[in-house]
Design an enzyme around this catalytic site. Sequence first.
Site, short mmCIF file in Angstrom:
data_model
loop_
_atom_site.label_atom_id
_atom_site.label_comp_id
_atom_site.label_asym_id
_atom_site.label_seq_id
_atom_site.Cartn_x
_atom_site.Cartn_y
_atom_site.Cartn_z
N HIS A 482 0.82 -1.22 0.00
CA HIS A 482 0.00 0.00 0.00
C HIS A 482 0.85 1.27 0.00
CE1 HIS A 482 -3.28 -2.54 2.25
NE2 HIS A 482 -3.26 -2.79 0.96
N PRO A 483 1.78 1.44 -0.94
CA PRO A 483 2.59 2.67 -0.94
C PRO A 483 1.75 3.89 -1.33
CG PRO A 483 3.05 1.40 -2.92
CD PRO A 483 2.14 0.56 -2.06
#
Length: 546
Positions: A482-483
Amino acid sequence: MNGQTASTHRASADAIEVDYIIVGAGSAGCVLANRLSASGKHSVLLLEAGPKDRNIWIHIPLGYGKLFKEKTVNWMYQTEPEPGLDGRSVFQPRGKVLGGSSSINGLLYVRGQHEDYDRWRQLGNTGWGYDDVLPYFKKAENQTRGPSEYHGVGGPLPVSDSRCPDPLSEAFIAAAAETGIPVNNDFNGATQEGAGWFQTTTKGGRRASTARAYLRPALKQGNVRVETEALAQRILFEGKRAIGIEFKQHGAVRKARARKEVLVSSGAYNSPQLLQLSGVGPADLLKEHGIEVLLDAPGVGSDLQDHMQVRMVMECPQKITLNDFVNHPVRRAMMGLQYAAFRTGPLTYAAGTTGAFFKTDPRMASPDIQIHFLPFSTDKMGEKLHPFSGFSASVCQLRPESRGSLRIKSADPSVPPAIRINYLATETDRTANVEGLKILRKMLNAPAMNPFVTKEVEPGTGTVTDEQWLAYCRQRGSTVYHPTSTCRMGNDAKAVVDQRLRVRGLEGLRVIDASIMPDLMSGNTNAPVIMIAEKASDMILGDARS
């Protein structure tokens, strides 16, 4: 996949001219292509560095396990050595295919907490509070449970319940209740806290990527042109105005011109990379690589955040785990037949069947931990399942304080950037992970789980003290993929885009993807990215009208 018509595009072998160029056909880009082309008034060029979404495993939910290390559809990035994880590099899969990461992700539909968006608004991002974004979540959604205060029907994105309830996942919800975590039938409703089943972006047992849900219908319009295997080299400018894109396709460098705007939707890694390659970023970094500085923007590539996860693995006395299906040739064949005939069974598993959201400290306003429960176990996602009957559950700290960076390593667009996330860099992050694991252990040892547990395989019952738990986090912690926040929205000196997602200091250029999030949301990021693109589409069309 090409919906162009002669009337909406002027094109030669090398030059293309359209109203809008979208760079990246991922979770955001496909939404933009659909919404901007819907009226028939605007022509759109959608550039994707990867291929068409023809790989069969894209369309089978459990196929994400086959795509983790599939370089034909995956950027397969690695972080730089992470100081907080004993110097390990962490694998960072990202979608490189039509649909982007929505074609290879774990399919969970989680919006985050109401408080996340209200916090964005309180940071000065007017128009991004929960009440502002809820209509866009509903607009996108085709909720199989029907419409409600929190859910929509008739939107492009199917949101569905599990097609393969299993006793392990059911027992996990019961075990959570036994440890004081209430049952929650809708993590995306009035409140997130509790334990329950995850909903997924699937329809009839098949993955619903944004390529499938948004792009395919848009191509029938005739005013969307898609170019795959087209790697953006740089954004083209006249003065401070973005006017087009230079891209490389099949060995040839081509150019496309945008009459209205260039929209960068390449994700939290590739969007800041493209801006830096185009002369927009920290001046010292650009000069180091011989790139002429168009705009000294120190925030481009800064403030990188990601969710870390730490798994616990349990051995099961009953042969009911996915390990048992996959490792037995007859049961594996039956699983395939069940899916082929009915689109049900274990091949419909997402990367989390059930889960929980809870607080490690009751004084907190909202949950700070998410659990993903999986009825299978493996050493690393995308690798072989364990030979024993096993299942796993992971702790994910929802709002890490740690911040990292994304920096180009070369002026060559094909060279992967330097990714530094700085997992476990703060005391808050270290404490949250340790306390989350201690609570998860209580859940996995609650009475409801007793019939399903032989022993704790990882980390093992010898891990007891906070120091031992933290050492385990450093040894085994990994990403939940989940960057965010590398081109974040805001009003301060390091903010990259404004509240309308326009790049500050430039014209004709917006960034629209997870990179614009002011900070990381409390949950999975795919649904919020789709919402961001829905909202951005309205802004773009509104600005075009005015």
